[in-house]
Design a protein around this motif. Sequence first.
Motif, PDB file in Angstrom:
ATOM      1  N   GLY A 295       0.813  -1.205   0.000  1.00  0.00           N
ATOM      2  CA  GLY A 295       0.000   0.000   0.000  1.00  0.00           C
ATOM      3  C   GLY A 295       0.846   1.254   0.000  1.00  0.00           C
ATOM      4  N   VAL A 296       0.561   2.139  -0.940  1.00  0.00           N
ATOM      5  CA  VAL A 296       1.301   3.398  -1.077  1.00  0.00           C
ATOM      6  C   VAL A 296       0.307   4.532  -1.310  1.00  0.00           C
ATOM      7  N   GLY A 297       0.597   5.688  -0.749  1.00  0.00           N
ATOM      8  CA  GLY A 297      -0.232   6.852  -1.032  1.00  0.00           C
ATOM      9  C   GLY A 297      -0.691   7.571   0.213  1.00  0.00           C
ATOM     10  N   GLY A 298      -0.022   8.673   0.555  1.00  0.00           N
ATOM     11  CA  GLY A 298      -0.484   9.540   1.622  1.00  0.00           C
ATOM     12  C   GLY A 298      -0.143   9.109   3.032  1.00  0.00           C
ATOM     13  N   ILE A 299       0.785   8.191   3.208  1.00  0.00           N
ATOM     14  CA  ILE A 299       1.121   7.728   4.555  1.00  0.00           C
ATOM     15  C   ILE A 299       2.040   8.742   5.241  1.00  0.00           C
ATOM     16  N   ALA A 300       1.599   9.234   6.401  1.00  0.00           N
ATOM     17  CA  ALA A 300       2.383  10.215   7.152  1.00  0.00           C
ATOM     18  C   ALA A 300       2.344   9.941   8.650  1.00  0.00           C
ATOM     19  N   SER A 301       1.776   8.813   9.060  1.00  0.00           N
ATOM     20  CA  SER A 301       1.674   8.490  10.480  1.00  0.00           C
ATOM     21  C   SER A 301       1.515   6.985  10.643  1.00  0.00           C
ATOM     22  N   GLY A 302       1.665   6.522  11.876  1.00  0.00           N
ATOM     23  CA  GLY A 302       1.400   5.128  12.151  1.00  0.00           C
ATOM     24  C   GLY A 302      -0.039   4.764  11.885  1.00  0.00           C
ATOM     25  N   ALA A 303      -0.960   5.689  12.166  1.00  0.00           N
ATOM     26  CA  ALA A 303      -2.377   5.432  11.901  1.00  0.00           C
ATOM     27  C   ALA A 303      -2.632   5.239  10.414  1.00  0.00           C
ATOM     28  N   ASP A 304      -1.955   6.024   9.570  1.00  0.00           N
ATOM     29  CA  ASP A 304      -2.098   5.862   8.127  1.00  0.00           C
ATOM     30  C   ASP A 304      -1.597   4.490   7.688  1.00  0.00           C
ATOM     31  N   ALA A 305      -0.421   4.103   8.180  1.00  0.00           N
ATOM     32  CA  ALA A 305       0.138   2.801   7.827  1.00  0.00           C
ATOM     33  C   ALA A 305      -0.787   1.679   8.292  1.00  0.00           C
ATOM     34  N   TYR A 306      -1.323   1.823   9.488  1.00  0.00           N
ATOM     35  CA  TYR A 306      -2.218   0.812  10.056  1.00  0.00           C
ATOM     36  C   TYR A 306      -3.496   0.689   9.230  1.00  0.00           C
ATOM     37  N   ALA A 307      -4.017   1.814   8.780  1.00  0.00           N
ATOM     38  CA  ALA A 307      -5.219   1.788   7.944  1.00  0.00           C
ATOM     39  C   ALA A 307      -4.965   1.041   6.636  1.00  0.00           C
ATOM     40  N   LYS A 308      -3.795   1.247   6.040  1.00  0.00           N
ATOM     41  CA  LYS A 308      -3.459   0.526   4.811  1.00  0.00           C
ATOM     42  C   LYS A 308      -3.373  -0.976   5.077  1.00  0.00           C
ATOM     43  N   ILE A 309      -2.738  -1.344   6.181  1.00  0.00           N
ATOM     44  CA  ILE A 309      -2.598  -2.757   6.522  1.00  0.00           C
ATOM     45  C   ILE A 309      -3.975  -3.385   6.759  1.00  0.00           C
ATOM     46  N   ARG A 310      -4.816  -2.707   7.503  1.00  0.00           N
ATOM     47  CA  ARG A 310      -6.160  -3.231   7.761  1.00  0.00           C
ATOM     48  C   ARG A 310      -7.002  -3.282   6.489  1.00  0.00           C
ATOM     49  N   ALA A 311      -6.660  -2.448   5.508  1.00  0.00           N
ATOM     50  CA  ALA A 311      -7.362  -2.488   4.226  1.00  0.00           C
ATOM     51  C   ALA A 311      -6.867  -3.611   3.329  1.00  0.00           C
ATOM     52  N   GLY A 312      -5.747  -4.224   3.686  1.00  0.00           N
ATOM     53  CA  GLY A 312      -5.258  -5.357   2.898  1.00  0.00           C
ATOM     54  C   GLY A 312      -3.793  -5.359   2.558  1.00  0.00           C
ATOM     55  N   ALA A 313      -3.048  -4.328   2.943  1.00  0.00           N
ATOM     56  CA  ALA A 313      -1.625  -4.266   2.607  1.00  0.00           C
ATOM     57  C   ALA A 313      -0.809  -5.188   3.502  1.00  0.00           C
ATOM     58  N   ASN A 314       0.053  -5.971   2.886  1.00  0.00           N
ATOM     59  CA  ASN A 314       1.025  -6.752   3.652  1.00  0.00           C
ATOM     60  C   ASN A 314       2.175  -5.885   4.132  1.00  0.00           C
ATOM     61  N   ALA A 315       2.408  -4.800   3.416  1.00  0.00           N
ATOM     62  CA  ALA A 315       3.433  -3.830   3.779  1.00  0.00           C
ATOM     63  C   ALA A 315       3.062  -2.507   3.126  1.00  0.00           C
ATOM     64  N   VAL A 316       3.749  -1.444   3.526  1.00  0.00           N
ATOM     65  CA  VAL A 316       3.421  -0.114   3.014  1.00  0.00           C
ATOM     66  C   VAL A 316       4.694   0.597   2.563  1.00  0.00           C
ATOM     67  N   GLN A 317       4.514   1.621   1.759  1.00  0.00           N
ATOM     68  CA  GLN A 317       5.624   2.470   1.324  1.00  0.00           C
ATOM     69  C   GLN A 317       5.237   3.927   1.452  1.00  0.00           C
ATOM     70  N   LEU A 318       6.255   4.765   1.628  1.00  0.00           N
ATOM     71  CA  LEU A 318       6.025   6.209   1.677  1.00  0.00           C
ATOM     72  C   LEU A 318       7.191   6.937   1.053  1.00  0.00           C
ATOM     73  N   TYR A 319       6.956   8.183   0.708  1.00  0.00           N
ATOM     74  CA  TYR A 319       8.009   9.055   0.193  1.00  0.00           C
ATOM     75  C   TYR A 319       7.669  10.511   0.477  1.00  0.00           C
TER      76      TYR A 319
END
Length: 358
Positions: A295-319
């Motif tokens: 999951g990638v797109g708009g991650i700026a906090s642990g809550a954002d990363a957690y939301a991606k994971i709960r939505a189905g991401a096995n891992a996340v990316q940010l930039y």
Amino acid sequence: MNLYRCLAWPLIRQMDAEQAHRLTLTLLKTGWLPPAPQDDPVLATALFGKRIPNPVGLAAGFDKNAEVPDAMLRLGFGFVEVGGVTPRPQPGNPRPRIFRLEEDRAVINRMGFNNAGLEAMAARLGRRRSDRRSDRPGGMPGGLLGVNLGANKDSADRPGDYALSYDRLAGLVDFAVVNVSSPNTPGLRNLQGREELAALLARLQPLHERHGTPLLVKIAPDLADEDIDEIAQAALAYRLDGIVATNTTITRPGGLRSDHTGESGGLSGAPLFERSTAVLRRLHRQVGGKMTLIGVGGIASGADAYAKIRAGANAVQLYSALVYEGPGLIARIKRELAALLKQDGFRSVAGAVGADAA
């Protein structure tokens, strides 16, 4: 206190965005930043059957020429994706081509796959492999390295570009991502169409079977639901190892406040979060458990990363968020993510994957 925000950002924001990025890469090469502390065990997970210390990765675009992958792993990322790389070097689009939307915590870029080319990257990654083999145990950072594959702007055979780069780099990386969703190379996104994608994946399939290096496809957030479903089915049919969701968007969501909103190019950062997460959730319903979703797109906090994971991401990316928050963001996201996992009773990242996708 965020020293980056207090001390560095007031100076960086006065600089041209691309110049500031080049300076960042130069500083990272010096090794001036201290290594990250050990991760909370609850963050440990696996990608493609290999253990990583945490599920927070660096998205493609930051390190286009594989100049600082190990420096970024030392900063605390669980995996790093370099590139995009094209077979032949290309300068990309005219400058200026990166625009900070500070009020929106977003970035618009129209870089155009500027990079030094396949052979330059292969040489760097080859030296890295030799260094890792000769280094004493524990001397190199953990985590996985992936590469983002692109096509030359003037290529007459774009599927051939991807095949050439995958064949050359498969033995030097842990995974490869076929980028058919950059909005900054004319016509590239057409490769997400049913027939075009099938032809591309058919070209790659024998190489994938020969090398075994995990192969993923990176898709756009601007696809219709039926197009997302078709890509998911194609990924399954051609035995891809995963999907990266998503690239930047060519749309401009309502409410943007920056003066640069009208610039052409791909928008990333906070305004992309909701749409990219919706795409991820739909993909999980189609392929969850059958392949890896990043999951990638708009991650700026642990809550954002957690939301991606709960939505189905096995891992996340940010930039993009790194632009505004600096390297301290990595540790903060991991700390917040660990707390959220424990708060909800999850003993691992894997246990939370797809919890909200139904």
